[in-house]
Design a protein around this motif. Structure first.
Motif, mmCIF file in Angstrom:
data_model
loop_
_atom_site.group_PDB
_atom_site.id
_atom_site.type_symbol
_atom_site.label_atom_id
_atom_site.label_comp_id
_atom_site.label_asym_id
_atom_site.label_seq_id
_atom_site.Cartn_x
_atom_site.Cartn_y
_atom_site.Cartn_z
ATOM 1 N N ARG A 12 0.947 -1.388 -0.060
ATOM 2 C CA ARG A 12 0.179 -0.023 -0.149
ATOM 3 C C ARG A 12 0.752 1.267 -0.069
ATOM 4 N NH1 ARG A 12 -5.511 -0.053 1.235
ATOM 5 N NH2 ARG A 12 -6.008 -2.111 2.022
ATOM 6 N N GLY A 33 -0.383 -1.471 10.853
ATOM 7 C CA GLY A 33 0.787 -0.748 11.341
ATOM 8 C C GLY A 33 2.132 -0.620 10.507
ATOM 9 N N TYR A 84 -4.031 -9.843 -4.097
ATOM 10 C CA TYR A 84 -4.140 -9.288 -2.845
ATOM 11 C C TYR A 84 -5.062 -9.983 -1.995
ATOM 12 C CZ TYR A 84 -6.035 -5.812 0.703
ATOM 13 O OH TYR A 84 -6.389 -5.554 1.954
ATOM 14 N N ASP A 138 6.924 -6.343 3.609
ATOM 15 C CA ASP A 138 6.011 -7.598 3.926
ATOM 16 C C ASP A 138 5.586 -8.470 3.060
ATOM 17 O OD1 ASP A 138 4.692 -8.216 6.333
ATOM 18 O OD2 ASP A 138 3.050 -6.493 6.342
ATOM 19 N N GLN A 140 3.376 -9.187 0.917
ATOM 20 C CA GLN A 140 2.757 -9.331 -0.268
ATOM 21 C C GLN A 140 3.716 -9.293 -1.179
ATOM 22 O OE1 GLN A 140 2.486 -6.950 2.090
ATOM 23 N NE2 GLN A 140 0.339 -6.497 2.848
ATOM 24 N N ARG A 275 -7.795 -4.471 13.777
ATOM 25 C CA ARG A 275 -8.546 -4.802 12.531
ATOM 26 C C ARG A 275 -9.251 -6.288 12.795
ATOM 27 N NH1 ARG A 275 -6.111 -7.050 9.054
ATOM 28 N NH2 ARG A 275 -4.350 -7.211 10.118
ATOM 29 N N ARG A 313 -10.342 -6.198 4.762
ATOM 30 C CA ARG A 313 -10.363 -7.338 3.724
ATOM 31 C C ARG A 313 -11.529 -8.042 3.731
ATOM 32 N NH1 ARG A 313 -4.858 -9.562 6.469
ATOM 33 N NH2 ARG A 313 -3.709 -7.487 6.402
HETATM 34 C C1 G6P Z 1 -0.901 -5.708 8.752
HETATM 35 C C2 G6P Z 1 0.033 -6.012 7.575
HETATM 36 C C3 G6P Z 1 0.288 -4.751 6.501
HETATM 37 C C4 G6P Z 1 -1.079 -4.541 6.186
HETATM 38 C C5 G6P Z 1 -1.911 -4.160 7.320
HETATM 39 C C6 G6P Z 1 -3.546 -3.646 6.736
HETATM 40 O O1 G6P Z 1 -0.446 -4.812 9.373
HETATM 41 O O2 G6P Z 1 1.307 -6.418 7.919
HETATM 42 O O3 G6P Z 1 1.144 -5.185 5.501
HETATM 43 O O4 G6P Z 1 -0.996 -3.284 5.374
HETATM 44 O O5 G6P Z 1 -1.996 -5.302 8.090
HETATM 45 O O6 G6P Z 1 -4.020 -4.676 5.982
HETATM 46 P P1 G6P Z 1 -4.341 -4.429 4.587
HETATM 47 O O7 G6P Z 1 -4.718 -5.720 3.906
HETATM 48 O O8 G6P Z 1 -5.479 -3.471 4.558
HETATM 49 O O9 G6P Z 1 -3.314 -3.677 3.566
#
Ligand code: G6P
Length: 470
Positions: A12, A33, A84, A138, A140, A275, A313
């Motif tokens: 992101r 985070g 994703y 990370d 991804q 989350r 998500r």
């Molecule tokens: C965690 C992951 C991040 C991710 C975030 C939010 O903190 O380590 O890489 O960006 O969650 O999740 P999302 O899927 O919304 O990016």
């Protein structure tokens, strides 16, 4: 386009595009985070950030936001579904979090992961200056280090893994296990949250690729020679400054008092902030809390649990199902125990700005961080940072990275509902002097090991790697 000495690559961008009902476009800080940790670092260097804008088919030119140069990556709707929501969040995420939810293995998702990782790598390779640094983030983007190295052998490459790395018995399930290890080994330094994660990774490399390893050093054979890769723990932290500023603001303190008032001034406010994710142990927490009310160990007039569960998500099945289960559990407990004036659980499926979160932290007597598995958990550190009066108690799962550092928290195994109930009661009943003793030591740790300490130590390791290469 001008190149940058320092390029961050993350799934992101630090901001998400939001289009209001009137069609007006605004940018909002991205969830999670990672962004919170990296934003302050970016303000200290002349850098660029390669990432996705959070929506399918968004074609944007590079632009600047909050003083950071952003290089947007476009993902098609199909790539959002396969790379994703699919491979990153329905294969890797559950596998790396101890298969709390069953990982799905689909070859088309993997193909899409490879394609999208290559797009990120190409953008980074184009953006970085000669002999510059690329810092990949990370799960991804685990293939990006190797892809960038192939395109730009002159640059120094770091990778930081924000989530857990699983033990070999689980990792070995992954049909593409060797490719992912090779992807990560393209980096000069691979950072993990905990020493345990780093040692699982090194063991996987030794067992699967048969490379020589010694403690945190891996020798990767290249042509007739070897290249050294460092894999070790660099526990991430928070930027403490904005929290320390906000807690001093009269309007934030007034808001904390207002929150207590609006909850009916209970003796104890317990707080969960997550989350909405199955790794966070929200259902276990709610179950334990409900049983304490049932057994009369807590009374609805005396205690309220505020649970903030920010949407996440929302198109992935496991998340849809979890939301239903949480809302059913909350509804049942509130239905059984609420009075006209008091609610057992105040459940908020919303995301709030930082000011409101700080007011909530100030209002909370007990913070519940009961994740079943969590790379670090920065919420625990945020709560501690806001407790300038050394009051309050933190219940912390031993399955979080934060548990390695926050030794004075009330530790809990969240799978053990009886242990969870006892830990909650220990925190609720903790005498002031004991709260103060523990919180003082927790705060010292968080304030000394803030996000600047984290990024400096990672970047120092990268500089050492660069020096060793030349
Ligand atoms: C965690 C992951 C991040 C991710 C975030 C939010 O903190 O380590 O890489 O960006 O969650 O999740 P999302 O899927 O919304 O990016």
């Amino acid at each position: 386009m001008a190149t940058a000495d320092f390029v961050v690559v993350a799934n992101r961008l630090p901001v998400d595009r939001v289009v209001g009902p009137d069609g007006a476009e605004t940018w909002r800080t991205s969830p999670g985070g990672l962004v919170a940790a990296l934003e302050p670092v970016m303000h200290q260097v002349d850098g660029a950030w390669v990432g996705w804008g959070g929506q399918a088919d968004l074609a944007l030119e590079p632009f600047e936001a909050n003083g950071i140069r952003l290089i947007p990556i476009r993902l098609s709707a199909r790539e959002v579904a396969e790379y994703y929501e699919g491979f990153a969040n329905d294969t890797i995420w559950p596998l790396y979090h101890d298969v709390i939810a069953p990982p799905q293995y689909h070859r088309e998702w993997w193909d899409s992961y490879v394609t999208v990782n290559r797009r990120f790598a190409e953008a980074a390779a184009e953006a970085v200056a000669q002999n510059g640094t690329v810092w990949v983030h990370d799960y991804q983007l685990q293939l990006v280090p190797q892809m960038v190295r192939a395109l730009r052998p002159d640059v120094t490459i770091g990778y930081f893994h924000h989530i857990p790395f699983p033990m070999h018995g689980l990792y070995a399930q992954l049909p593409w296990r060797d490719q992912v290890l090779r992807g990560l080994l393209g980096a000069d330094v691979i950072g993990f949250q905990r020493a345990q994660d780093a040692s699982y990774f090194v063991a996987a490399v030794r067992r699967r690729l048969k490379y020589d390893t010694k403690a945190t050093t891996i020798s990767v054979p290249v042509d007739e020679q070897t290249r050294t890769v460092i894999a070790k723990a660099f526990p991430i932290s928070i930027d403490t400054a904005p929290y320390l500023e906000l807690i001093e603001k009269p309007e934030v303190q007034a808001r904390a008092a207002e929150i207590r008032e609006s909850l009916g001034n209970p003796k104890t406010i317990l707080l969960g902030v997550d989350r909405l994710d199955y790794t966070k142990g929200i259902l276990h927490r709610i179950k334990a809390y409900g049983e304490l009310l049932d057994a009369g160990r807590l009374k609805v007039e005396d205690a309220t649990l505020v649970q903030v569960a920010s949407p996440s998500r929302e198109r992935v099945d496991a998340y849809v199902q979890l939301r239903d289960e949480i809302e059913l559990a909350v509804g049942r407990i509130n239905g059984d125990t609420d009075t006209m004036d008091h609610s057992a659980i105040r459940y908020l499926h919303q995301a709030f700005p930082r000011e409101e979160m700080v007011a909530l932290y100030l209002a909370a007597d007990v913070m519940l961080v009961t994740a079943l598995r969590d790379g670090m958990n920065l919420v625990a550190k945020e709560y501690v940072a806001t407790r300038a009066d050394n009051r309050g108690a933190l219940v912390l799962s031993e399955f979080t990275g934060a548990a390695d550092e926050l030794r004075q928290a009330v530790r809990v195994n969240p799978h053990d509902i009886e242990d969870l109930k006892d830990a909650i009661m220990t925190a609720v009943e903790m005498p002031r002097a004991e709260q103060s003793k523990r919180m003082r030591s927790l705060r010292r740790r968080v304030l000394e090991h803030d996000v600047n300490a984290w990024s400096s130590s990672f970047l120092e390791a990268l500089a050492t790697a660069r020096a060793a290469r030349t």
